[in-house]
Design a protein around this motif. Structure first.
Motif, PDB file in Angstrom:
ATOM      1  N   LEU A  54      -1.906  -8.429   5.420  1.00  0.00           N
ATOM      2  CA  LEU A  54      -3.276  -8.527   5.908  1.00  0.00           C
ATOM      3  C   LEU A  54      -3.744  -9.970   5.875  1.00  0.00           C
ATOM      4  CD1 LEU A  54      -5.587  -8.012   3.014  1.00  0.00           C
ATOM      5  CD2 LEU A  54      -3.451  -6.760   2.863  1.00  0.00           C
ATOM      6  N   GLY A  94     -12.113  -8.991   4.974  1.00  0.00           N
ATOM      7  CA  GLY A  94     -10.804  -8.730   5.564  1.00  0.00           C
ATOM      8  C   GLY A  94     -10.866  -9.050   7.052  1.00  0.00           C
ATOM      9  N   GLU A 115       0.841  -1.195   0.000  1.00  0.00           N
ATOM     10  CA  GLU A 115       0.000   0.000   0.000  1.00  0.00           C
ATOM     11  C   GLU A 115       0.882   1.253   0.000  1.00  0.00           C
ATOM     12  OE1 GLU A 115      -3.295   0.297  -0.050  1.00  0.00           O
ATOM     13  OE2 GLU A 115      -4.019  -1.725   0.381  1.00  0.00           O
ATOM     14  N   TYR A 135     -16.093  -5.044   3.545  1.00  0.00           N
ATOM     15  CA  TYR A 135     -16.006  -6.241   2.694  1.00  0.00           C
ATOM     16  C   TYR A 135     -16.468  -5.906   1.283  1.00  0.00           C
ATOM     17  CZ  TYR A 135     -17.098  -8.159   7.372  1.00  0.00           C
ATOM     18  OH  TYR A 135     -17.149  -8.421   8.699  1.00  0.00           O
TER      19      TYR A 135
END
Ligand code: ATP
Length: 443
Positions: A194, A307, A181, A265
């Protein structure tokens, strides 16, 4: 500072203080975009993952689980389009050299940090590249997977050959994914390492709409199960221009995080894009023979993508509460017992009375056999222990006192069970304690 910003600070500080989440590599000054889950965090996270796995994999006859390798053949990511297209627009400030995601900036010309001039946006690929084996050349390049879905698609044919499932059916996976990121931020909301919980649900093209609705309801059912209130979740229909070209429908489920309404999500109907792409990329026929219609087809897919870290944060933010007890502000996490990292804590009323300690130890050891997520606490006075357990969201505190030992004869072999949210206390017989707790921690 707004209340919501204040809440974020309180959450981050509680997470560190009580062992939920620590900064990654903290003693070396931290590593941006990484966080470590501590003793309480790992329990909460495992509870969330277990609820998901039970609900969407073990609890269904049409679902199969996999745990695929994080390192995958680089051609997987060429076929999926990640090598050419998994990028975000990056801009750099000419003055302070800081980098930003252009699509997150209101003013695309001026640096939000130093007001310097921003350069032209360029596409930055977010996959972490690595080399496999001793050679460091182009032939050894591989990537850490940017999503778990890839590991599901490459195993589609394996699962079909081993189990001969009838359409519709799905494959689920929980695991780590990595994204470089440009600007990791907002605690565990946007991180570089993640964890995802993903399902690829394979359908006949004609049945996608009904199955899409079923998964949409599934998302809400999961939120309810982990204690994310429906009122804080908003569905965003992603418009034609903003969807990936192969997706016929996408809903982003957004949550009111303390820093704003952001994606929690995604749910997407991805047509036959992925299986077709991997069929082309690998040169292998991974099509499916439908026994019912006697037709060979490439199934279409519906993908709910969750996630883990964002769920964790949403669960935490939803559970955070403060009230006044005995004139003092009390902080507590009103977790559903099913996600609470510790289900119950056992205390001897006084720690310097061996008869109380021994009895409490005995009860603790027995309970721990049935309920492993149980804690012993004899530090400070009972009031302090309640505060500490409230802050980690323990739904029940059990105190062993002189009545347990028979000081009041009719109370012999009973203990006090105190409820976290109401503060109310109940006297429960030791012999009933395990079943008392077990029925209450399932929900
Ligand atoms: P965003 O727009 O916020 O970057 P995305 O649309 O790229 O997210 P997806 O590719 O749809 O996200 O990934 C599926 C899910 O994985 C997301 O809904 C989110 O829960 C989680 N996720 C994706 N990127 C991250 C990240 N950097 N940190 C934490 N969770 C993430």
């Amino acid at each position: 500072m707004s209340d919501q910003e204040g809440l974020m600070e309180k959450l981050v500080s509680l997470c560190k203080r009580r062992g939920f989440v620590y900064q990654g590599s903290e003693i070396y000054g931290g590593l941006a975009g990484t966080w470590d889950y501590g003793p309480m965090g790992v329990e909460l996270k495992n509870n969330i993952k277990n609820i998901w796995w039970k609900m969407f994999v073990q609890g269904r006859d049409d679902m199969y689980g996999v745990d695929a390798a994080i390192l995958m053949h680089p051609k997987v990511w060429e076929a999926s389009g990640h090598v050419s297209g998994f990028s975000d627009p990056l801009v750099e400030c000419a003055k302070c050299k800081k980098r930003f995601r252009a699509d997150h900036l209101e003013n695309k010309e001026k640096c939000p940090e130093c007001a310097g001039k921003l350069g032209e946006a360029r596409q930055f690929n977010m996959m972490f590249k690595t080399n496999i084996g001793a050679m460091e050349d182009d032939s050894s390049v591989s990537y850490l997977r940017p999503e778990t879905a890839g590991g599901i698609f490459v195993n589609f044919k394996n699962v079909v050959d081993s189990f001969h499932p009838k359409l519709p059916f799905g494959i689920g996976q929980i695991g780590k994914a990595f994204r470089n990121e440009i600007a990791p931020r907002d605690f565990i909301f946007r991180v570089r390492e993640l964890e995802q919980m993903e399902v690829e649900y394979f359908v006949r093209p004609s049945e996608w709409e009904g199955k899409f609705e079923e998964w949409r309801n599934g998302v809400h059912a999961f939120n309810e199960a982990v204690g994310i209130p429906k009122s804080a979740v908003h569905e965003l229909e992603v418009g034609d221009g903003d969807r990936a070209h192969y997706s016929k429908r996408t809903i982003d489920f957004e949550f009111d995080f303390p820093f704003g309404r952001k994606e929690l999500y995604g749910l997407a109907y991805r047509t036959d894009f992925d299986l077709s792409a991997h069929m082309k990329g690998s040169g292998k026929d991974i099509s499916y023979f439908d026994e019912e219609t006697k037709e060979r087809l490439t199934p279409h897919v519906i993908e709910p993508s969750f996630g883990v870290d964002r769920t964790f944060l949403a669960v935490l933010a939803s559970a955070y509460a403060e009230d006044l007890q005995n004139g003092e502000v009390r902080t507590y996490l009103k977790f559903k017992p099913s996600v609470a990292p510790v289900k119950a804590a056992v205390f001897p009323l006084l720690k310097n009375k061996p008869e109380l300690v021994n009895k409490a130890r005995e009860i603790y050891a027995e309970l721990k056999k049935d309920i492993p997520q149980i804690m012993w606490d004899d530090n400070g006075n009972v009031g302090k222990r309640y505060r500490r357990q409230d802050e980690i969201g323990t739904p029940f505190c059990i105190t062993v006192d002189f009545d347990t030992l028979g000081e009041t004869p009719e109370m012999r072999d009973t203990v006090t069970v105190r409820d976290r949210d109401s503060g109310e206390q109940e006297r429960v017989a030791i012999t009933d304690l395990s079943s008392y707790l077990q029925t209450r921690i399932k929900v």
